[in-house]
Design an enzyme around this catalytic site. Structure first.
Site, PDB file in Angstrom:
ATOM      1  CD  GLU A  22      -2.762   5.357   7.018  1.00 19.92           C
ATOM      2  OE1 GLU A  22      -1.724   5.038   7.616  1.00 19.92           O
ATOM      3  OE2 GLU A  22      -2.866   5.354   5.773  1.00 19.92           O
ATOM      4  CG  HIS A  65      -5.616   1.568   5.681  1.00 19.92           C
ATOM      5  ND1 HIS A  65      -5.141   2.493   6.578  1.00 19.92           N
ATOM      6  CD2 HIS A  65      -4.586   0.715   5.443  1.00 19.92           C
ATOM      7  CE1 HIS A  65      -3.882   2.214   6.868  1.00 19.92           C
ATOM      8  NE2 HIS A  65      -3.520   1.139   6.186  1.00 19.92           N
ATOM      9  N   GLY A 125       3.149   1.974  10.933  1.00 23.29           N
ATOM     10  CA  GLY A 125       4.156   3.016  10.763  1.00 23.29           C
ATOM     11  C   GLY A 125       4.865   3.433  12.031  1.00 23.29           C
ATOM     12  CG  ASN A 155      -1.764   1.228   1.356  1.00 20.33           C
ATOM     13  OD1 ASN A 155      -1.906   1.986   0.405  1.00 20.33           O
ATOM     14  ND2 ASN A 155      -2.340   1.439   2.535  1.00 20.33           N
ATOM     15  CD1 TRP A 156       3.670   1.288  -2.740  1.00 20.50           C
ATOM     16  CD2 TRP A 156       3.832   2.559  -4.576  1.00 20.50           C
ATOM     17  NE1 TRP A 156       4.605   0.712  -3.560  1.00 20.50           N
ATOM     18  CE2 TRP A 156       4.721   1.464  -4.704  1.00 20.50           C
ATOM     19  CE3 TRP A 156       3.759   3.479  -5.616  1.00 20.50           C
ATOM     20  CZ2 TRP A 156       5.536   1.284  -5.825  1.00 20.50           C
ATOM     21  CZ3 TRP A 156       4.554   3.298  -6.740  1.00 20.50           C
ATOM     22  CH2 TRP A 156       5.443   2.217  -6.835  1.00 20.50           C
ATOM     23  CE  LYS A 157      -0.131   3.182   4.843  1.00 26.28           C
ATOM     24  NZ  LYS A 157       0.115   3.331   6.291  1.00 26.28           N
ATOM     25  CD  GLU A 169      -2.876  -2.475   7.571  1.00 32.47           C
ATOM     26  OE1 GLU A 169      -1.778  -2.557   7.022  1.00 32.47           O
ATOM     27  OE2 GLU A 169      -3.645  -1.515   7.417  1.00 32.47           O
ATOM     28  N   GLY A 208       3.047  -1.186   4.211  1.00 31.46           N
ATOM     29  CA  GLY A 208       3.022   0.232   3.882  1.00 31.46           C
ATOM     30  C   GLY A 208       4.370   0.720   3.393  1.00 31.46           C
ATOM     31  N   GLY A 209       5.084   1.442   4.251  1.00 27.85           N
ATOM     32  CA  GLY A 209       6.327   2.096   3.859  1.00 27.85           C
ATOM     33  C   GLY A 209       7.363   1.184   3.240  1.00 27.85           C
ATOM     34  CB  SER A 248       5.730  -1.993  12.131  1.00 25.14           C
ATOM     35  OG  SER A 248       5.320  -0.680  12.428  1.00 25.14           O
TER      36      SER A 248
END
Length: 249
Positions: free
Chosen positions: A95, A93, A169, A9-11, A163, A230-231, A209
């Site tokens: 977010e 998600h 993150g 997920n590049w967000k 999640e 994610g990251g 993470s």
């Protein structure tokens, strides 16, 4: 047997230059033994789909509107995602739930639209740190599952991602026992609702993470069929370490 899945997920990250990371990932895994999915921002979706055409990688969206079309400025329908080359979409998600006030009912409506359009719906569930510390995790997850997942779900069109909000993150990761408890709980709820056949065929991802250094042990946990990353999915080198771990699992 459920085929394992590494989803990135590049967000809200990535411009045209980031497409080179997809090209590098495709070269690194010409014939992967697991499914690899990248969900870039919508501005890159069509070009990302073209970049990975005829490779072992697919692309997906990060959200969709429950309506097929209409006066919804700035929104994107499931059919539009399909037209751009997507085969999946992330929904619910944390977010989105927090930043946009999404409730279980709206996530469910979006998931119905996604499934009707032929997309795989990756429905996210997870608890806050306050809920975890109050020992309410399974109650929260149970409510999100029952409220967010449509009745038409199957092992082909539904993926569930656990999640924990407090781990996204932050570098913090639940213990392996805590991850296993939630994933076993989700599996049991799916089997009770949809029957053993469907319940056992839905893939369950862990997110929060995940990185190359902890992926091996996470993928060894009961009912963990992959990860929503994610990251660490933004760079091919970082994501490759996670994919390698999943292929070994």
């Amino acid at each position: 047997m459920r085929r394992k899945l590494a989803a990135g997920n590049w967000k809200m990250n990535g411009t045209s230059a980031a497409l080179s990371e997809l090209d590098a990932l495709a070269r690194a895994f010409p014939s992967p033994s697991v499914d690899i999915l990248i969900c870039p921002p919508t501005t890159l979706l069509h070009r990302a789909a073209e970049t990975v055409r005829n490779t072992g990688i697919t692309v997906g969206g990060q959200d969709c509107h429950p309506a097929a079309s209409g006066a919804h400025t700035g929104d994107i329908s499931a059919d539009m995602l399909v037209d751009a080359g997507a085969n999946a979409v992330i929904l619910g998600h944390s977010e989105r739930r927090e930043d946009h006030g999404e409730q279980n009912e709206s996530v469910r409506a979006k998931a119905r639209a996604a499934m009707d359009a032929g997309l795989k719906a990756i429905i996210c569930v997870g608890e806050s740190l306050e809920q975890r510390e109050a020992a309410n995790t399974l109650d929260i997850i149970g409510g999100q599952l029952s409220g967010s997942i449509p009745d038409q779900s199957t092992g082909e069109n539904l993926i569930v991602a656990y999640e924990p909000i407090w781990a996204i993150g932050t570098g913090k990761v639940p213990t392996l026992d805590e991850i296993g408890e939630v994933h076993d709980f989700i599996r049991n709820r799916l089997e009770r609702r949809f029957g053993e056949g469907v319940g056992r065929s839905v893939r369950l991802l862990y997110g929060g993470s995940v990185k190359p250094s902890n992926a091996n042990e996470i993928f060894g946990v009961s009912n963990v069929d992959g990860a929503l990353v994610g990251g660490a999915s933004l760079k091919a080198q970082d994501f490759s370490g996670i994919i390698d771990a999943l292929q070994r699992a």
